[in-house]
Scaffold this active site. Structure first.
Site, PDB file in Angstrom:
ATOM      1  N   HIS A 205       0.022   6.495   3.958  1.00 35.13           N
ATOM      2  CA  HIS A 205      -0.951   5.498   4.560  1.00 35.13           C
ATOM      3  C   HIS A 205      -0.410   5.322   6.006  1.00 35.13           C
ATOM      4  CE1 HIS A 205       2.950   3.289   3.887  1.00 35.13           C
ATOM      5  NE2 HIS A 205       2.542   2.449   4.973  1.00 35.13           N
TER       6      HIS A 205
HETATM    7  C1  UD1 Z   1       0.959  -2.046   7.047  1.00 36.03           C
HETATM    8  C2  UD1 Z   1       2.104  -2.118   8.092  1.00 36.03           C
HETATM    9  C3  UD1 Z   1       3.049  -0.831   7.527  1.00 36.03           C
HETATM   10  C4  UD1 Z   1       3.366  -0.848   6.092  1.00 36.03           C
HETATM   11  C5  UD1 Z   1       2.226  -0.963   5.360  1.00 36.03           C
HETATM   12  C6  UD1 Z   1       2.280  -1.161   3.827  1.00 36.03           C
HETATM   13  C7  UD1 Z   1       1.871  -2.949  10.205  1.00 36.03           C
HETATM   14  C8  UD1 Z   1       1.651  -2.304  11.849  1.00 36.03           C
HETATM   15  N1  UD1 Z   1       1.817  -1.903   9.560  1.00 36.03           N
HETATM   16  O1  UD1 Z   1       0.101  -0.984   7.349  1.00 36.03           O
HETATM   17  O2  UD1 Z   1       4.420  -0.793   8.320  1.00 36.03           O
HETATM   18  O3  UD1 Z   1       4.006   0.262   5.660  1.00 36.03           O
HETATM   19  O4  UD1 Z   1       1.529  -2.385   5.721  1.00 36.03           O
HETATM   20  O5  UD1 Z   1       1.383  -1.038   3.180  1.00 36.03           O
HETATM   21  O6  UD1 Z   1       1.914  -4.122  10.108  1.00 36.03           O
HETATM   22  N2  UD1 Z   1      -6.680  -2.587   4.340  1.00 36.03           N
HETATM   23  C9  UD1 Z   1      -7.596  -3.105   3.086  1.00 36.03           C
HETATM   24  N3  UD1 Z   1      -7.023  -4.038   2.224  1.00 36.03           N
HETATM   25  C10 UD1 Z   1      -6.014  -4.821   2.581  1.00 36.03           C
HETATM   26  C11 UD1 Z   1      -4.943  -4.505   3.599  1.00 36.03           C
HETATM   27  C12 UD1 Z   1      -5.549  -3.594   4.521  1.00 36.03           C
HETATM   28  O7  UD1 Z   1      -8.536  -2.388   2.742  1.00 36.03           O
HETATM   29  O8  UD1 Z   1      -5.632  -5.807   1.730  1.00 36.03           O
HETATM   30  C13 UD1 Z   1      -7.163  -1.512   5.046  1.00 36.03           C
HETATM   31  C14 UD1 Z   1      -7.936  -2.008   6.133  1.00 36.03           C
HETATM   32  O9  UD1 Z   1      -9.004  -1.239   6.481  1.00 36.03           O
HETATM   33  C15 UD1 Z   1      -6.995  -2.086   7.332  1.00 36.03           C
HETATM   34  C16 UD1 Z   1      -5.963  -1.008   7.148  1.00 36.03           C
HETATM   35  O10 UD1 Z   1      -6.057  -0.988   5.466  1.00 36.03           O
HETATM   36  O11 UD1 Z   1      -7.585  -1.850   8.600  1.00 36.03           O
HETATM   37  C17 UD1 Z   1      -4.656  -0.881   7.452  1.00 36.03           C
HETATM   38  O12 UD1 Z   1      -4.093  -2.177   7.229  1.00 36.03           O
HETATM   39  P1  UD1 Z   1      -2.902  -2.863   8.034  1.00 36.03           P
HETATM   40  O13 UD1 Z   1      -2.426  -4.157   7.559  1.00 36.03           O
HETATM   41  O14 UD1 Z   1      -3.421  -2.975   9.491  1.00 36.03           O
HETATM   42  O15 UD1 Z   1      -2.066  -1.818   8.245  1.00 36.03           O
HETATM   43  P2  UD1 Z   1      -1.292  -0.750   7.085  1.00 36.03           P
HETATM   44  O16 UD1 Z   1      -1.759   0.344   7.001  1.00 36.03           O
HETATM   45  O17 UD1 Z   1      -1.652  -1.605   5.637  1.00 36.03           O
END
Ligand code: UD1
Length: 365
Positions: A205
């Site tokens: 991820h």
């Molecule tokens: C975040 C953390 C990362 C951690 C990870 C654990 C930051 C910078 N990154 O990354 O350090 O290892 O969480 O999982 O804080 N999305 C969904 N549903 C959700 C959450 C996210 O669909 O419930 C999708 C969305 O498209 C979103 C993307 O995942 O844009 C990324 O989510 P985000 O929280 O920005 O970063 P992670 O990759 O989850």
């Protein structure tokens, strides 16, 4: 003493659960649980609360997904209001996600003491957003709780006074130890037609790995090669599923008969799958630690790690992001050449107890 505990993302829930439980047992502490809403899908949030016995958040900020600056700013604005209303004695943040840093900055500016759990980890790679979150959070924290001696050294080098640093162990392992027997009996591999000890479990991820089509393509090539030797179960993060769709890579996965791609799993099922896997391939931080305790070989698909103790003492190996190197790592495990790990000091299931004891003794009331 009134303490606000902050969570935002999947790994935060795993780390915070034993702290909340320990605070509940401790007389004299009133706690408030704030969920920023950085992770919000049922499978990324709710299921962890249910399985880990976390209480429903007292306050939900509902920030959701957007750019780094917007997400961080939205957490800060909403959290400032929470702090303005309740003026807690301490804010506890865990890990290295945007919510961690945002809440640490907000509290520090209001002169509210901050405790950072999992302080001092450094990948020395500032292209990782988490590295920036770690540095900022540690610089502003009053209590820095570390998982290893290496983390203490990193903090010393950054000039953090030693009175603020406490070596307490690893809260993620508190949670693992508590739930591993329950998880072990779920028979999860069979649900995916897999036999214990005869499959590879994959998670992916990191933005650096999945947001760039070339890098993601190289990693998928490695998985497609490895599934010819051993079945693969790929528990894909929503970010990764989106990118696979966007880059039109789905057909490549579909054409690999021994590779199953599934939606994110809850904590217990994932733990069951990890403990019964022949190997785990991942770019997650926490999974490097969990596999070390489970004594399952872990190949980390990254060029660096902020958790070097999982290499020197655990079962982790950094294989990088090149197709051939990932395949070579898997072949080594399949041919039976792999190191055994041992449990790092204080990763004994009692980290939360140590943390809460220190807070109770030293935090201002
Ligand atoms: C975040 C953390 C990362 C951690 C990870 C654990 C930051 C910078 N990154 O990354 O350090 O290892 O969480 O999982 O804080 N999305 C969904 N549903 C959700 C959450 C996210 O669909 O419930 C999708 C969305 O498209 C979103 C993307 O995942 O844009 C990324 O989510 P985000 O929280 O920005 O970063 P992670 O990759 O989850």
């Amino acid at each position: 003493m009134h303490i606000i505990n902050v969570v935002g993302t999947r790994p935060n829930f795993v780390k915070m659960a034993p702290i909340v439980e320990e605070m509940n047992r401790t007389p004299g502490i009133k706690q408030t649980l704030v969920h920023t809403g950085q992770h919000y899908d049922e499978s990324m949030s709710r299921v962890f609360f249910d399985e880990l016995g976390l209480p429903k958040p007292d306050i939900y900020l509902g920030v959701g997904s957007t750019s780094h600056a917007r997400q961080t700013a939205q957490v800060m604005v909403a959290f400032e209001e929470v702090l303005g209303e309740s003026r807690p004695d301490l804010v506890v943040v865990v890990g290295d996600v945007n919510s961690t840093m945002a809440c640490a900055v907000t509290a520090a500016k209001l002169w509210i003491p901050v405790a950072h759990v999992e302080a001092g980890l450094r990948s020395f790679d500032r292209k990782m957003p988490e590295e920036i979150n770690r540095i900022v959070t540690d610089a502003l924290s009053d209590f820095l709780f570390t998982t290893s001696r290496g983390a203490i050294k990193n903090l010393h080098k950054e000039g953090i006074p030693k009175e603020k640093i406490f070596f307490v162990g690893n809260v993620m392992i508190d949670t693992l130890n508590k739930h591993r027997d329950r998880a072990a009996n779920l028979n999860t591999p069979a649900r995916f037609d897999l036999d214990a000890g005869e499959y590879a479990l994959v998670t992916l991820h990191r933005a650096a790995n999945v947001d760039d089509p070339r890098t993601l393509s190289d990693i998928l090539d490695a998985l497609i090669a490895i599934q010819q030797e051993i079945p693969i179960l790929f528990a894909a993060h929503p970010r990764t599923l989106k990118r696979i769709d966007e880059f039109s890579f789905q057909h490549r996965l579909d054409s690999a008969p021994n590779l199953q791609t599934i939606e994110p799993l809850g904590y217990l099922q994932f733990l069951d799958l990890a403990m019964h896997a022949k190997m785990v391939l991942t770019d997650s931080g926490g999974i490097q630690e969990e596999t070390s305790i489970l004594n399952v070989p872990c190949l980390t698909i990254r060029e660096n790690t902020e958790r070097p103790i999982t290499i020197t003492e655990g079962t982790n190996t950094l294989v990088g992001i090149e197709t051939e190197k990932i395949i070579a790592g898997a072949v080594e495990i399949l041919t039976g050449k792999y190191k055994d790990g041992h449990i790092p000091k204080l990763w004994d299931g009692r980290a939360a107890e140590r943390i809460v004891n220190i807070i109770k003794r030293l935090a201002p009331k």
